[in-house]
Design an enzyme around this catalytic site. Structure first.
Site, PDB file in Angstrom:
ATOM      1  N   HIS A  24       8.058  33.292  40.711  1.00 21.48           N
ATOM      2  CA  HIS A  24       8.265  34.706  41.092  1.00 21.48           C
ATOM      3  C   HIS A  24       7.907  35.661  39.958  1.00 21.48           C
ATOM      4  O   HIS A  24       8.491  36.739  39.848  1.00 21.48           O
ATOM      5  CB  HIS A  24       9.708  34.960  41.542  1.00 21.48           C
ATOM      6  CG  HIS A  24      10.232  33.933  42.495  1.00 21.48           C
ATOM      7  ND1 HIS A  24      10.108  34.058  43.854  1.00 21.48           N
ATOM      8  CD2 HIS A  24      10.854  32.752  42.267  1.00 21.48           C
ATOM      9  CE1 HIS A  24      10.658  32.991  44.444  1.00 21.48           C
ATOM     10  NE2 HIS A  24      11.111  32.178  43.494  1.00 21.48           N
TER      11      HIS A  24
ATOM     12  N   SER B 233     -14.250  51.324  27.089  1.00 19.32           N
ATOM     13  CA  SER B 233     -14.124  52.460  27.998  1.00 19.32           C
ATOM     14  C   SER B 233     -14.990  53.586  27.470  1.00 19.32           C
ATOM     15  O   SER B 233     -15.182  53.726  26.262  1.00 19.32           O
ATOM     16  CB  SER B 233     -12.665  52.901  28.062  1.00 19.32           C
ATOM     17  OG  SER B 233     -12.574  54.284  28.306  1.00 19.32           O
TER      18      SER B 233
ATOM     19  N   LYS C 172     -10.026  50.919  24.026  1.00 20.80           N
ATOM     20  CA  LYS C 172      -9.929  49.981  25.140  1.00 20.80           C
ATOM     21  C   LYS C 172     -10.815  48.743  25.001  1.00 20.80           C
ATOM     22  O   LYS C 172     -11.927  48.798  24.512  1.00 20.80           O
ATOM     23  CB  LYS C 172     -10.325  50.691  26.437  1.00 20.80           C
ATOM     24  CG  LYS C 172      -9.304  51.700  26.877  1.00 20.80           C
ATOM     25  CD  LYS C 172      -8.123  51.039  27.528  1.00 20.80           C
ATOM     26  CE  LYS C 172      -8.440  50.905  28.989  1.00 20.80           C
ATOM     27  NZ  LYS C 172      -7.332  50.410  29.762  1.00 20.80           N
TER      28      LYS C 172
ATOM     29  N   GLU D 169     -11.783  40.624  36.152  1.00 23.61           N
ATOM     30  CA  GLU D 169     -11.505  41.471  37.329  1.00 23.61           C
ATOM     31  C   GLU D 169     -12.630  41.361  38.362  1.00 23.61           C
ATOM     32  O   GLU D 169     -12.397  41.289  39.565  1.00 23.61           O
ATOM     33  CB  GLU D 169     -11.340  42.926  36.900  1.00 23.61           C
ATOM     34  CG  GLU D 169     -10.136  43.162  36.022  1.00 23.61           C
ATOM     35  CD  GLU D 169     -10.157  44.551  35.402  1.00 23.61           C
ATOM     36  OE1 GLU D 169      -9.956  45.523  36.132  1.00 23.61           O
ATOM     37  OE2 GLU D 169     -10.385  44.657  34.191  1.00 23.61           O
TER      38      GLU D 169
END
Ligand code: ARG
Length: 476
Positions: free
Chosen positions: A155, A276, A282, A289
């Site tokens: 979980h 970025s 970043k 992804e």
């Protein structure tokens, strides 16, 4: 005019011509189309349907066309509906009458089915090879990080400490099952439709066993109608790709989480990250992804073919033309994502101290503390309750189990002794789970041995496929 234009008085409208064409996608299977035609021609010669000299001309002409396409010099004609028309039309232009005899006893229906099966076998072979490399990389990472302890989750909550290797090996076994699914898809594709003609077979004395042998198919398909209309093997391939992408996507999700500031379990190498355009600090896990995102597309390929096939009457229907793009897309996407994953894992930096730090937080020792009492005679359910209350006590006092004094432990149960401290160490906890398949050191060592055995077995299977393909090419 098209090669089938005899009964037509007008050529098709320009737009409908383009609408009905599959040439762009078909270009990916020109070598399969040519191999299929050469096998068909050789068989026709052996059966005495075509003369040896015609077939010699056909073979030389087809190989010349292949050579031209290989080099990017072939003049594609946008008016050609598909690869079969493009190659045959060009052959007829080049060698004349002999070329016009090639299509004897054959239809584009069995021709396209043959091409796609050959293509599917090639795509799957490269996926099997890549699956093998990926599993090798995962196994290497499991060996390299042996001993590193991390929190195991259920979980998404801290559950019990586990070896990082154990966690990685879970993916090894998922990918192992992917290998089997892909291999099953290969077996499904490995049957020869050539010689089924349009749907019913033909009056020419074709030898379908001989073309099967020439093309490296395991056997000819026993029903001509099934042969021209079956695309199940593409569904098998797309399903195998979808499941494998789903596994990669799950791993990507973990990689993305592990590389957050909050987790800090790994740092991806610069070559597998992007920056970025506005935030200078970043470093984003874009490729993980993107792999997660592409999973949706591959699952879409599977669903799209299922829907295309649903309700198709026998035998060939033009709907079937739609089946190629998704299968190629699914296989190409999976292959690229596996290559990417290999690099990502091979170059990431693992932070064992951070993992260990987290491994003791969140009361991950609670089960072992309950087991401690249970091993001293308290029924496990009762022990569970006692430790549950201890955890509540800790939470109220904002401390961990490892911060409790022996007196505090003994208030909960007089059975606790000094040795309870030994039960709280996350490394010890992970080490103690030696059940087969557990996270204990010996259990994981045994798992690594089994993993490496499975890799060897699958390498033998892939090698058998590659060897057979090589033998077929040499004989051609
Ligand atoms: N371009 C077609 C396909 O990809 C080839 C078979 C066409 N057959 C036919 N009878 N129209 O499926």
């Amino acid at each position: 005019m098209a090669l089938w234009s005899g009964r037509f008085e007008q050529s098709v409208d320009r737009f409908t011509q383009r609408f009905g064409a599959s040439l762009e996608v078909d270009k990916k299977m020109y070598s399969q189309d040519i191999a299929g035609s050469i096998a068909h021609a050789k068989m026709l010669a052996r059966q005495g349907v075509l003369s040896e000299s015609d077939v010699e001309r056909i073979e030389v002409g087809l190989l010349e066309i292949k050579h031209e396409i290989d080099l990017g010099r072939f003049k594609w004609d946008v008016n050609d509906e598909d690869i079969h028309m493009a190659v045959e039309g060009s052959l007829i232009d080049d060698i004349g009458a002999a070329g016009a005899r090639l299509h004897t006893g054959r239809s584009r229906n069995d021709q396209v089915a043959t091409d796609i099966r050959l293509l599917a076998k090639d795509l799957i072979t490269s996926l099997l090879t890549e699956n093998y490399s990926l599993r090798k990389v995962v196994l290497r990472a499991a060996r390299k990080n042996f001993g590193t302890v991390m929190p195991g989750y259920t979980h998404m909550q801290h559950a019990q400490p586990v070896l990082f290797s154990h966690h990685l090996l879970a993916y090894f076994w998922m990918f192992t099952r992917d290998f089997k699914r892909l291999h099953d898809a290969f077996v499904a594709a490995d049957a020869n439709p050539l010689g089924s003609a349009a749907l019913a077979g033909t009056t020419y004395p074709l030898d379908r066993h001989y073309t099967s042998e020439l093309l490296g198919f395991d056997h000819p398909i026993p029903n001509s109608m099934d042969a021209v209309s079956d695309r199940d093997y593409l569904l098998d391939l797309e399903y195998a790709c979808s499941v494998s992408m789903m596994h990669l996507s799950r791993l990507c999700e973990e990689i993305i989480t592990w590389s957050t500031t909050e987790f800090g379990f790994i740092t991806l190498s610069d070559s597998y990250s992007t920056g970025s355009s506005i935030m200078p600090q970043k470093k984003n896990p874009d490729f993980a992804e993107l792999t997660r995102g592409k999973t949706g597309r591959v699952v879409g390929d599977l669903v799209s073919l299922l829907v295309t096939m649903k309700g198709l009457p026998l035998a060939y229907n033009k709907d079937l033309q739609e089946c190629k793009e998704g299968a190629i897309d699914a296989a190409d996407t999976l292959r690229d994502c596996m290559i990417l994953m290999e690099g990502m894992i091979d170059t990431w930096e693992v932070h064992p101290r951070r993992m260990l730090e987290e491994a003791s937080l969140g009361f991950t020792a609670a089960t072992d503390v309950a087991d401690y009492l249970a091993k001293r005679g308290i029924p496990f359910r009762k022990a569970h309750e006692i430790v549950g209350e201890l955890v509540l006590y800790c939470e109220k006092h904002k401390v961990g189990l490892e911060d409790l004094t022996l007196e505090e432990f003994q208030q909960a149960s007089p059975l606790f002794g000094k040795d309870i401290v030994g039960e709280l160490d996350p490394e010890g906890i992970a080490r103690a789970r030696e059940t087969y398949g557990g996270t204990g050191h010996d259990a994981v060592r045994e798992q690594i041995r089994e993993a490496s055995k499975s890799l060897k077995r699958d390498r033998r299977q892939t090698k058998a496929i590659l060897d057979k393909r090589e033998a077929v090419r040499r004989q051609a």
